[in-house]
Motif scaffolding. Structure first.
Motif, PDB file in Angstrom:
ATOM      1  N   VAL A 164     -18.447  55.511  51.164  1.00 20.67           N
ATOM      2  CA  VAL A 164     -18.451  55.932  49.758  1.00 20.67           C
ATOM      3  C   VAL A 164     -18.639  54.708  48.869  1.00 20.67           C
ATOM      4  O   VAL A 164     -17.878  53.742  48.984  1.00 20.67           O
ATOM      5  CB  VAL A 164     -17.109  56.626  49.382  1.00 20.67           C
ATOM      6  CG1 VAL A 164     -17.113  57.074  47.932  1.00 20.67           C
ATOM      7  CG2 VAL A 164     -16.839  57.807  50.300  1.00 20.67           C
ATOM      8  N   PRO A 165     -19.646  54.718  48.007  1.00 21.18           N
ATOM      9  CA  PRO A 165     -19.866  53.553  47.130  1.00 21.18           C
ATOM     10  C   PRO A 165     -18.705  53.370  46.152  1.00 21.18           C
ATOM     11  O   PRO A 165     -18.135  54.355  45.673  1.00 21.18           O
ATOM     12  CB  PRO A 165     -21.145  53.914  46.354  1.00 21.18           C
ATOM     13  CG  PRO A 165     -21.691  55.140  46.988  1.00 21.18           C
ATOM     14  CD  PRO A 165     -20.629  55.786  47.788  1.00 21.18           C
ATOM     15  N   ALA A 168      -8.724  54.389  53.311  1.00 22.38           N
ATOM     16  CA  ALA A 168      -9.953  53.875  52.709  1.00 22.38           C
ATOM     17  C   ALA A 168      -9.914  52.363  52.860  1.00 22.38           C
ATOM     18  O   ALA A 168      -8.942  51.725  52.444  1.00 22.38           O
ATOM     19  CB  ALA A 168     -10.023  54.266  51.243  1.00 22.38           C
ATOM     20  N   GLU A 169     -10.927  51.808  53.501  1.00 23.16           N
ATOM     21  CA  GLU A 169     -10.988  50.343  53.654  1.00 23.16           C
ATOM     22  C   GLU A 169     -12.253  49.822  53.000  1.00 23.16           C
ATOM     23  O   GLU A 169     -13.342  50.373  53.177  1.00 23.16           O
ATOM     24  CB  GLU A 169     -10.938  49.977  55.144  1.00 23.16           C
ATOM     25  CG  GLU A 169      -9.521  50.111  55.696  1.00 23.16           C
ATOM     26  CD  GLU A 169      -9.460  50.108  57.206  1.00 23.16           C
ATOM     27  OE1 GLU A 169      -8.807  49.226  57.777  1.00 23.16           O
ATOM     28  OE2 GLU A 169     -10.081  51.016  57.821  1.00 23.16           O
ATOM     29  N   ARG A 170     -12.061  48.751  52.278  1.00 24.90           N
ATOM     30  CA  ARG A 170     -13.173  48.160  51.527  1.00 24.90           C
ATOM     31  C   ARG A 170     -14.151  47.479  52.472  1.00 24.90           C
ATOM     32  O   ARG A 170     -13.737  46.757  53.372  1.00 24.90           O
ATOM     33  CB  ARG A 170     -12.600  47.136  50.539  1.00 24.90           C
ATOM     34  CG  ARG A 170     -13.596  46.567  49.560  1.00 24.90           C
ATOM     35  CD  ARG A 170     -13.593  47.405  48.305  1.00 24.90           C
ATOM     36  NE  ARG A 170     -14.726  47.056  47.458  1.00 24.90           N
ATOM     37  CZ  ARG A 170     -14.628  46.939  46.134  1.00 24.90           C
ATOM     38  NH1 ARG A 170     -13.493  47.134  45.525  1.00 24.90           N
ATOM     39  NH2 ARG A 170     -15.699  46.656  45.422  1.00 24.90           N
ATOM     40  N   ASP A 211     -18.804  49.127  49.297  1.00 17.67           N
ATOM     41  CA  ASP A 211     -18.481  50.476  49.753  1.00 17.67           C
ATOM     42  C   ASP A 211     -17.041  50.562  50.234  1.00 17.67           C
ATOM     43  O   ASP A 211     -16.371  49.544  50.409  1.00 17.67           O
ATOM     44  CB  ASP A 211     -19.396  50.876  50.927  1.00 17.67           C
ATOM     45  CG  ASP A 211     -20.841  51.024  50.495  1.00 17.67           C
ATOM     46  OD1 ASP A 211     -21.086  51.226  49.286  1.00 17.67           O
ATOM     47  OD2 ASP A 211     -21.720  50.913  51.367  1.00 17.67           O
ATOM     48  N   TRP A 212     -16.617  51.782  50.429  1.00 21.26           N
ATOM     49  CA  TRP A 212     -15.342  52.058  51.075  1.00 21.26           C
ATOM     50  C   TRP A 212     -15.632  52.921  52.297  1.00 21.26           C
ATOM     51  O   TRP A 212     -16.522  53.769  52.264  1.00 21.26           O
ATOM     52  CB  TRP A 212     -14.396  52.803  50.137  1.00 21.26           C
ATOM     53  CG  TRP A 212     -13.944  51.997  48.946  1.00 21.26           C
ATOM     54  CD1 TRP A 212     -14.657  51.761  47.810  1.00 21.26           C
ATOM     55  CD2 TRP A 212     -12.695  51.328  48.797  1.00 21.26           C
ATOM     56  NE1 TRP A 212     -13.926  50.985  46.933  1.00 21.26           N
ATOM     57  CE2 TRP A 212     -12.699  50.699  47.520  1.00 21.26           C
ATOM     58  CE3 TRP A 212     -11.561  51.180  49.595  1.00 21.26           C
ATOM     59  CZ2 TRP A 212     -11.633  49.953  47.041  1.00 21.26           C
ATOM     60  CZ3 TRP A 212     -10.487  50.441  49.110  1.00 21.26           C
ATOM     61  CH2 TRP A 212     -10.529  49.826  47.855  1.00 21.26           C
ATOM     62  N   ILE A 213     -14.842  52.704  53.359  1.00 17.56           N
ATOM     63  CA  ILE A 213     -14.998  53.511  54.567  1.00 17.56           C
ATOM     64  C   ILE A 213     -13.779  54.425  54.682  1.00 17.56           C
ATOM     65  O   ILE A 213     -12.642  53.949  54.724  1.00 17.56           O
ATOM     66  CB  ILE A 213     -15.101  52.628  55.830  1.00 17.56           C
ATOM     67  CG1 ILE A 213     -16.184  51.560  55.641  1.00 17.56           C
ATOM     68  CG2 ILE A 213     -15.382  53.500  57.060  1.00 17.56           C
ATOM     69  CD1 ILE A 213     -17.579  52.101  55.409  1.00 17.56           C
ATOM     70  N   PHE A 253     -11.453  58.906  44.641  1.00 20.46           N
ATOM     71  CA  PHE A 253     -12.919  58.854  44.653  1.00 20.46           C
ATOM     72  C   PHE A 253     -13.499  60.245  44.460  1.00 20.46           C
ATOM     73  O   PHE A 253     -12.804  61.244  44.631  1.00 20.46           O
ATOM     74  CB  PHE A 253     -13.434  58.348  46.008  1.00 20.46           C
ATOM     75  CG  PHE A 253     -13.019  56.948  46.354  1.00 20.46           C
ATOM     76  CD1 PHE A 253     -13.762  55.862  45.918  1.00 20.46           C
ATOM     77  CD2 PHE A 253     -11.883  56.721  47.126  1.00 20.46           C
ATOM     78  CE1 PHE A 253     -13.369  54.566  46.245  1.00 20.46           C
ATOM     79  CE2 PHE A 253     -11.500  55.433  47.452  1.00 20.46           C
ATOM     80  CZ  PHE A 253     -12.236  54.351  47.008  1.00 20.46           C
ATOM     81  N   PHE A 254     -14.794  60.280  44.162  1.00 17.72           N
ATOM     82  CA  PHE A 254     -15.520  61.518  44.425  1.00 17.72           C
ATOM     83  C   PHE A 254     -16.557  61.215  45.491  1.00 17.72           C
ATOM     84  O   PHE A 254     -17.103  60.110  45.538  1.00 17.72           O
ATOM     85  CB  PHE A 254     -16.116  62.135  43.154  1.00 17.72           C
ATOM     86  CG  PHE A 254     -17.155  61.326  42.456  1.00 17.72           C
ATOM     87  CD1 PHE A 254     -16.808  60.393  41.478  1.00 17.72           C
ATOM     88  CD2 PHE A 254     -18.516  61.488  42.750  1.00 17.72           C
ATOM     89  CE1 PHE A 254     -17.778  59.644  40.818  1.00 17.72           C
ATOM     90  CE2 PHE A 254     -19.493  60.744  42.091  1.00 17.72           C
ATOM     91  CZ  PHE A 254     -19.114  59.813  41.131  1.00 17.72           C
ATOM     92  N   VAL A 255     -16.772  62.186  46.368  1.00 20.45           N
ATOM     93  CA  VAL A 255     -17.658  61.945  47.508  1.00 20.45           C
ATOM     94  C   VAL A 255     -18.738  63.026  47.574  1.00 20.45           C
ATOM     95  O   VAL A 255     -18.538  64.164  47.145  1.00 20.45           O
ATOM     96  CB  VAL A 255     -16.882  61.952  48.855  1.00 20.45           C
ATOM     97  CG1 VAL A 255     -15.861  60.845  48.881  1.00 20.45           C
ATOM     98  CG2 VAL A 255     -16.216  63.297  49.109  1.00 20.45           C
ATOM     99  N   ASP A 256     -19.877  62.628  48.109  1.00 30.39           N
ATOM    100  CA  ASP A 256     -20.961  63.568  48.385  1.00 30.39           C
ATOM    101  C   ASP A 256     -20.604  64.289  49.686  1.00 30.39           C
ATOM    102  O   ASP A 256     -20.444  63.655  50.728  1.00 30.39           O
ATOM    103  CB  ASP A 256     -22.269  62.774  48.537  1.00 30.39           C
ATOM    104  CG  ASP A 256     -23.461  63.696  48.739  1.00 30.39           C
ATOM    105  OD1 ASP A 256     -23.249  64.861  49.143  1.00 30.39           O
ATOM    106  OD2 ASP A 256     -24.590  63.241  48.491  1.00 30.39           O
TER     107      ASP A 256
END
Lengths: 403, 370
Positions: free
Chosen positions: A218-219, A141-143, A147-149, A185-188
């Protein structure tokens, strides 16, 4: 000691039973629906009547019930076996994690649709290179601004293909020791860049998936816990997972006794054979031991206490026993033990199915070996193994070729 | 649902543990192991003065008139301490037999003495190797006198009376009898656990009194065995927990390859398995004591379930305790032998694991046929 409900518990049981008997849908009512639709249909009906996730606070869609009432409800509901399976990860694991780690806004937004069955959640923890050693996971996860990617691969994800959301733990900092560099995180699950592929198991079923993340955005507001606190948040989830995965499936000694009565050895019922009787007795003792251990836990709940660690033995004992009993039951059928052809096999091939399915239960939610470590360390207070990767930045830890 | 001992019963357990910690340390057990005394007389007097021997004996016969729930926690603690006293013989066998089948006269004579430890009683079933069968008992009673031999008889060398199941010649079926110690030839015999005394006994026209209905000796014995099995199972679980604790403690103190051996998974998994076995056995013991205390029809199945799992658990933890201790574990000097010996002795004391597995399935079939 007694096995009866307190007057208050008996009142609650009667109320729950009456409602359930009136409202559990018939097979005809459910005709034409797939498993997901069935579960959602039943959940919605419970939710509308105030019987969904009854232990949860009312403001999140629950009923403010006690732990004991939850136990009673589960007993009464399972008596009628309505469809509930696909909702258990979201309600049993994601929701308790949200309750402990999410802010009020997130809780109010996401818990009620979990309770109503509108949203199904999945759990994205294991990776091809990190199973028992979960903290060795690699998904990055990169900021990027707010957001995070996310990039990488998850595996053993039940229900990923029909889930609306997923809880995911990822590596946000590979330069610190492995437990410290994780974020949760939680993701859609409908986000762009998520791809789900089913895994076929030896039983022929596909209960699990591989899930690929390619530049999934991901926000930051979907983060649970602080950056770098992912391990602690994961522990909340896993604690609930081990409570949720039960004794592990299908076969019990009642089936085995019946089979031994119906099968013959040398022209006599197998149940008359001394060796068969000894095996039955052995398994019966362990099964009853689990049952009465459950009664002790229920007693603790009934008194408003927290059950002891005894409960964590249920999957450990139940899964391997189910495997061994399936194997033994197949032996009882001699040559025909191998037959799974539905029109020819005893019990429509259920024994073979249990035999092929049980290895998975011994792995899921913590392998037998991990469960033994947990018992030794947390219950008996024995020391952890010295870890060669302890204190070493994650990106410097040795990895093997079997990834 | 209330599947737990009461606070009062837990208090009894705490008090029993405190008493035995003080009065039955390993040195007391070793003294009996190495000496010629059949049991520790001072400990016996102490236990008697606390009233434990009369726990379930009604007040009218000089006992405390408490329930089997109080008795089971004492059994557990005596098991933990591997106490070298004839408690099980006098309490689980003799007192239970009198309460089950004794005449008013027999009860009046013996129960008050048992309750204060003035008298010791026991039960004699076995007649040498093999599983006893009602039709093949060689010990016979004819015209009120008994002849035959029985061994091993727990505490048979010190018992003031022995409850015997013998062939009743007049009926051609076994009956239960009471025979006084002074009418027997007897000698102390070696067993796998010297901390509990055993005897070979012989009757040559020894006068006996019938207990219960003549001809129903075997049925009485079955019932008595079920009742005793639950209490033995509690002793076994107490011992098994103690053996696990001993192994755990040693594994934390003993270092090899630069670390405590308790940090190796080979040891951790072994002891975790022992914990699992102990937990299952304990839960089955809860059900067993519920069935015993309530005289429930489930008793035969409940007793067998508790008994089999407790025998398995104690055997496992006592042997793996020695294994965890390595070389020192099998020396005379170390105390690991106490549990290893006691585990085997107790697993035979009221019939072997194999016998109880058989009884379990029979009880299951009967319960499900009903």
């Amino acid at each position: 000691m007694d096995f009866s409900d307190s007057p208050e518990e008996a009142r609650f049981r009667a109320e729950a039973r009456a409602w359930l008997e009136k409202h559990v849908p018939s097979e005809r009512e459910l005709a034409g629906m797939d498993e997901v639709e069935r579960c959602k249909y039943w959940q919605k009906r419970k939710y509308d009547a105030g019987w969904a996730c009854i232990r949860w606070p009312k403001e999140y869609g629950g009923r403010d019930s006690s732990a004991m009432q939850q136990v009673i409800w589960n007993q009464e509901e399972s008596r009628l076996s309505p469809p509930t399976g696909v909702l258990s990860i979201g309600q049993g694991m994601a929701a308790p994690t949200l309750m402990q780690w999410a802010n009020e806004e997130v809780k109010r937004k996401h818990l009620p649709p979990l309770a109503s069955g509108e949203h199904i959640w999945c759990q994205l923890f294991s990776e091809p290179a990190s199973g028992s050693d979960l903290a060795a996971l690699r998904m990055r996860a990169e900021r990027e601004g707010d957001d995070w990617i996310l990039n990488g691969q998850k595996i053993w994800t039940s229900g990923a293909h029909y889930s609306d959301y997923g809880i995911v733990v990822v590596r946000s900092d590979p330069t610190v020791p492995k437990h410290q560099g994780l974020t949760y995180f939680f993701v859609d699950m409908k986000s762009a860049g998520i791809e789900t592929r089913p895994i076929k198991q030896i039983s022929g079923d596909s209960n699990f998936n591989e899930v690929y993340f390619n530049d999934v955005r991901v926000p930051d507001r979907q983060r649970l816990g602080a950056v770098g606190q992912g391990w602690q948040v994961s522990m909340t989830t896993l604690m609930h997972e081990r409570l949720a995965i039960g004794g592990g499936g299908g076969l019990n000694t009642r089936h085995l006794f019946r089979l031994a009565e119906q099968t013959e050895i040398d022209g006599r019922p197998a149940i008359e054979d001394r060796a068969v009787r000894a095996r039955l007795a052995h398994w019966y003792c362990r099964e009853m031991g689990l049952k009465y251990t459950g009664y002790r836990a229920m007693t603790a709940l009934s008194r408003g206490e927290i059950p002891g660690p005894e409960n964590s033995i249920s999957k450990l004992v139940g899964a391997v026993q189910s495997q061994d009993m399936a194997s033994f039951a197949m032996d009882l059928l001699e040559f025909c033990g191998a037959v799974m052809q539905r029109d020819l096999a005893a019990g429509e091939g259920q024994l073979g199915y249990a035999f092929l399915g049980s290895p998975g239960i011994r792995i899921a939610g913590g392998s037998d070996e991990i469960m033994l470590n947990i018992l030794a360390e947390r219950v008996l207070g024995m020391p952890q193994d010295p870890r060669v990767d302890k204190g070493i930045p994650f990106h410097e830890i040795a990895t093997g070729s079997k990834n | 649902m209330n599947f737990e001992l009461s606070d009062d019963q837990k208090l009894v357990r705490e008090q029993a543990r405190a008493f035995l910690d003080e009065h039955c340390p390993p040195s007391v057990v070793r003294c009996i192991l190495e000496g010629e005394e059949p049991y520790d007389r001072e400990l016996w007097r102490g236990i008697a003065s606390l009233g434990w021997l009369g726990t379930t004996i009604p007040v009218s016969y000089g006992g405390l008139g408490l329930s089997h729930y109080e008795l089971c926690v004492m059994a557990e603690e005596l098991g933990r301490a591997t106490a070298p006293v004839p408690f099980s013989s006098s309490v689980y066998f003799a007192a239970e037999a009198l309460l089950l089948a004794g005449s008013e006269e027999q009860k009046q004579e013996w129960l008050p003495q048992l309750a204060i430890g003035e008298a010791i009683g026991t039960l004699a079933v076995a007649e040498g190797p093999g599983r006893p069968v009602p039709s093949q008992l060689k010990t016979r009673v004819s015209s009120g006198v008994m002849s035959g031999e029985k061994y091993p008889v727990p505490d048979g060398d010190v018992a003031d009376f022995v409850v015997v199941v013998a062939q009743d010649a007049a009926l051609g079926k076994p009956s239960m009898f009471l025979v006084r110690g002074e009418h027997l030839n007897r000698r102390t015999i070696e067993t796998v656990d010297r901390t509990r005394s055993h005897a070979w006994i012989e009757a040559n026209d020894a006068p006996v009194e019938c207990m219960g209905v003549a001809g129903q000796g075997w049925e009485l014995l079955e019932n008595l065995m079920n009742r005793a099995a639950v209490l033995f199972a509690w002793e076994q679980v107490g011992g098994s927990d103690a053996a696990l604790e001993q192994a755990r403690q040693y594994s934390l103190e003993r270092y090899a390859f630069g670390r405590p051996i308790g940090s190796f998974q080979a040891i951790k998994h072994k002891l975790a398995h022992a914990y699992v076995n102990n937990t299952l056995a304990r839960s089955n013991c809860y059900y067993g004591i519920w069935a015993l205390a309530n005289d429930a029809p489930e008793l035969p199945l409940a007793a067998a379930t508790a008994r089999v799992s407790a025998s398995q658990a104690y055997y496992y933890s006592s042997k793996e305790n020695i294994q965890t201790h390595g070389g020192m574990g099998f020396t005379w000097e170390f105390d690991c032998q106490f549990h290893y010996r006691r585990a085997k002795l107790l697993s035979l004391a009221v019939g072997s694991e194999t016998w109880w597995q058989e009884r379990l399935v029979t009880a299951y079939e009967q319960a499900n046929a009903a």
